[in-house]
Design a protein around this motif. Structure first.
Motif, PDB file in Angstrom:
ATOM      1  N   THR A 403     -15.370  52.966 104.937  1.00 42.91           N
ATOM      2  CA  THR A 403     -16.307  53.632 104.043  1.00 42.91           C
ATOM      3  C   THR A 403     -17.226  52.617 103.375  1.00 42.91           C
ATOM      4  O   THR A 403     -18.422  52.882 103.180  1.00 42.91           O
ATOM      5  CB  THR A 403     -15.551  54.442 102.983  1.00 42.91           C
ATOM      6  OG1 THR A 403     -14.649  55.358 103.634  1.00 42.91           O
ATOM      7  CG2 THR A 403     -16.507  55.229 102.102  1.00 42.91           C
ATOM      8  N   GLY A 404     -16.692  51.449 103.043  1.00 44.81           N
ATOM      9  CA  GLY A 404     -17.528  50.418 102.436  1.00 44.81           C
ATOM     10  C   GLY A 404     -18.689  50.018 103.318  1.00 44.81           C
ATOM     11  O   GLY A 404     -19.842  49.910 102.851  1.00 44.81           O
ATOM     12  N   TYR A 405     -18.431  49.809 104.606  1.00 43.72           N
ATOM     13  CA  TYR A 405     -19.529  49.437 105.507  1.00 43.72           C
ATOM     14  C   TYR A 405     -20.499  50.591 105.720  1.00 43.72           C
ATOM     15  O   TYR A 405     -21.714  50.376 105.887  1.00 43.72           O
ATOM     16  CB  TYR A 405     -18.971  48.921 106.836  1.00 43.72           C
ATOM     17  CG  TYR A 405     -18.298  47.579 106.673  1.00 43.72           C
ATOM     18  CD1 TYR A 405     -19.033  46.437 106.384  1.00 43.72           C
ATOM     19  CD2 TYR A 405     -16.920  47.451 106.760  1.00 43.72           C
ATOM     20  CE1 TYR A 405     -18.423  45.205 106.199  1.00 43.72           C
ATOM     21  CE2 TYR A 405     -16.291  46.227 106.572  1.00 43.72           C
ATOM     22  CZ  TYR A 405     -17.051  45.113 106.289  1.00 43.72           C
ATOM     23  OH  TYR A 405     -16.440  43.891 106.090  1.00 43.72           O
ATOM     24  N   LEU A 406     -19.997  51.827 105.700  1.00 41.83           N
ATOM     25  CA  LEU A 406     -20.893  52.977 105.802  1.00 41.83           C
ATOM     26  C   LEU A 406     -21.802  53.083 104.579  1.00 41.83           C
ATOM     27  O   LEU A 406     -22.996  53.400 104.707  1.00 41.83           O
ATOM     28  CB  LEU A 406     -20.077  54.258 105.960  1.00 41.83           C
ATOM     29  CG  LEU A 406     -19.386  54.462 107.307  1.00 41.83           C
ATOM     30  CD1 LEU A 406     -18.465  55.669 107.241  1.00 41.83           C
ATOM     31  CD2 LEU A 406     -20.402  54.623 108.439  1.00 41.83           C
ATOM     32  N   ILE A 407     -21.253  52.823 103.393  1.00 41.72           N
ATOM     33  CA  ILE A 407     -22.084  52.858 102.180  1.00 41.72           C
ATOM     34  C   ILE A 407     -23.195  51.820 102.277  1.00 41.72           C
ATOM     35  O   ILE A 407     -24.368  52.111 102.007  1.00 41.72           O
ATOM     36  CB  ILE A 407     -21.229  52.608 100.929  1.00 41.72           C
ATOM     37  CG1 ILE A 407     -20.223  53.736 100.723  1.00 41.72           C
ATOM     38  CG2 ILE A 407     -22.112  52.473  99.693  1.00 41.72           C
ATOM     39  CD1 ILE A 407     -19.141  53.401  99.700  1.00 41.72           C
ATOM     40  N   ALA A 408     -22.823  50.597 102.644  1.00 44.80           N
ATOM     41  CA  ALA A 408     -23.842  49.548 102.774  1.00 44.80           C
ATOM     42  C   ALA A 408     -24.895  49.940 103.804  1.00 44.80           C
ATOM     43  O   ALA A 408     -26.102  49.748 103.595  1.00 44.80           O
ATOM     44  CB  ALA A 408     -23.186  48.225 103.156  1.00 44.80           C
TER      45      ALA A 408
END
Length: 501
Positions: A403-408
């Motif tokens: 999810t962190g990489y998707l947010i970025a």
């Protein structure tokens, strides 16, 4: 604070490694036909023709599980890398492919695009992805291994099944013990006894009412949740971005997140050049070990937004911000005038990205949660259970990291879309449960095509920091010209001033 000096031999080896990343090699596989990457990129509003820029290499036998964790992990990093490459091309003067259609994360509609050949190649090392997805496990601080989970965090037998608790933070530990009628000094044996005699959902609801964290281990849910939700807001044209070597250079990011998913997103934006300032309240300290892992590239301050001075400082920061990333539960900041609508009204053109645990609708939307609890509550722990029936876990906190990489990626795509499609603000919403739903229902496993051995050693680095000597995972984001490490190590949590660089 800058990265430690490297020897000539180290620099030569690092430069040689970087060159190798962009040399076509045997075993490199195109990402254009990768279903998971295509799905993530489409959900983010990306133009499908840019997928031809993506390829994968490195060991296939990483992050093994019953569920397709490797496929999720590499897809989220690939989408983030492609979004960075797209914005990099824009800032270099090229006009990348633009948005595919309305309804994706950019919510800007189709734009007149150029050729995808202007976007740098994205070549993802699956070994680097696997290493970064367990970055907290690879972290060493002066040789010391941080503790990932506190003694009262874990799976426990209940009268009718299993329950998962999370008590890493002292205030969550205290609330859990209070909810179950246990003394403040209670240990694992007393907690186990208290939970063993009660139904899992009874303990779950008692904990919820007390503001503690415990979730009954549940079977897989049939309901599919969106990977990302997005809407556009009215606003003025975004400020121009000058040519720069890094795609997010000059972008100011207010980081209102904690633990892993949000901090991974903002750590990634910092890698790509953004000025990231993490803002925490005075009441709840962050675990220093956690910040030593996710604080790379950032600065960190503390403010009391309920006090006049703290609120004035926050408003001054907001007036200069391009992006706000928030990890608070739905409605938690609204009472302070810091909800997404209020932020977009006061700062037209702002990008607001939010992440929560359980999704944005339904009876659980407002509940606290962490990766381990979501795994328990949506059926992942049951799917990964051992032959003895004990609940299992994924090989990484993949919901958090993915999810962190998707947010970025969503933030980077929004920055591009504001300048090539429709101007104005953006409101993006992500959730750990949405990423879990995609893992469980939306990704087709890809059989391994090689048995290349996985060695994390070459994907780790060491640097000096205010915390001491850190061994840490290198970033997995990879496109031609991408930085191979952060420009600065994490500073001490909460010790920077509330001001932009």
């Amino acid at each position: 604070m800058t990265e430690r000096p490297r020897s000539a031999a180290e620099k030569s080896a690092r430069d040689e490694s970087a060159r190798d990343r962009w040399t076509p090699a045997e075993g490199t596989r195109s990402g254009r036909g990768d279903e998971a990457t295509a799905h993530a990129w489409s959900a983010l509003g990306g133009a499908p023709e840019l997928l031809e820029r993506v390829s994968f290499h490195g060991p296939d036998t990483v992050l093994t599980a019953r569920l397709p964790v490797r496929e999720l992990a590499r897809a989220t990093v690939a989408a983030c890398s492609l979004a960075a490459a797209e914005l990099s091309a824009l800032r270099a003067g090229a006009r990348p492919g633009g948005s595919a259609s309305s309804g994706g994360a950019s919510s800007g509609g189709a734009s007149s695009g150029g050729l995808s050949s202007g976007v740098p190649a994205v070549r993802i090392d699956q070994g680097a992805v696997a290493t970064a997805f367990v970055s907290e496990r690879h972290l060493r601080i002066d040789g010391r291994t941080p503790v990932s989970f506190a003694p009262l965090s874990g799976f426990w037998q209940a009268a009718d099944g299993w329950i998962r608790t999370h008590a890493n933070y002292p205030h969550h530990r205290d609330r859990l013990l209070t909810a179950l009628g246990l003394p403040a000094a209670a240990g694992p044996e007393q907690l186990a006894e208290a939970l063993r005699d009660r139904p899992a959902e009874w303990s779950q609801e008692r904990a919820y009412e007390a503001g503690a964290l415990a979730v009954a281990v549940a079977p897989t849910r049939d309901t599919a949740l969106p990977l990302v939700e997005a809407r556009s807001a009215d606003g003025t044209a975004p400020r121009p971005l000058a040519a720069a070597p890094l795609p997010a250079a000059g972008i100011r990011v207010l980081d209102l997140t904690r633990v892993i998913s949000g901090p991974v997103a903002t750590r990634t934006l910092a890698l790509l050049g953004a000025d990231v300032l993490r803002v925490d309240p005075l009441r709840f300290p962050e675990a220093e070990d956690a910040h030593a892992d996710t604080g790379f590239g950032k600065r960190s301050t503390r403010l009391d937004v309920t006090a006049p001075a703290g609120r004035a400082a926050f408003e001054e920061l907001l007036a200069g911000a391009d992006v706000v990333v928030s990890g608070y539960r739905p409605g938690a900041l609204d009472a302070h005038g810091l909800g997404p609508d209020a932020l977009l009204e006061r700062r037209p053109g702002l990008i607001v990205a939010q992440v929560n645990a359980w999704g944005w609708t339904g009876p659980w939307a407002g509940r606290r949660g962490f990766d381990s609890l979501v795994q328990a509550g949506v059926g992942i722990a049951a799917t990964e259970a051992g032959s003895d029936g004990h609940p299992g876990v994924l090989p990484a906190q993949a919901l958090d990291h993915g999810t962190g990489y998707l947010i970025a990626a969503g933030v980077l795509r929004a920055l591009t879309d504001q300048r090539t499609g429709r101007p104005g603000g953006r409101h993006l919403r992500f959730s750990l449960a949405g990423t879990a739903s995609w893992l469980q229902h939306g990704i087709t496993p890809v059989p391994p095509l090689n048995d290349e051995p996985y060695e994390p050693a070459g994907r780790l680095a060491e640097t000096d920091s205010p915390y001491g000597r850190l061994r840490h995972a290198l970033p997995p984001v990879a496109y031609a010209g991408a930085p191979t490490d952060w420009s600065r190590p994490p500073g001490r949590w909460g010790t920077d001033g509330p001001a932009w660089l």
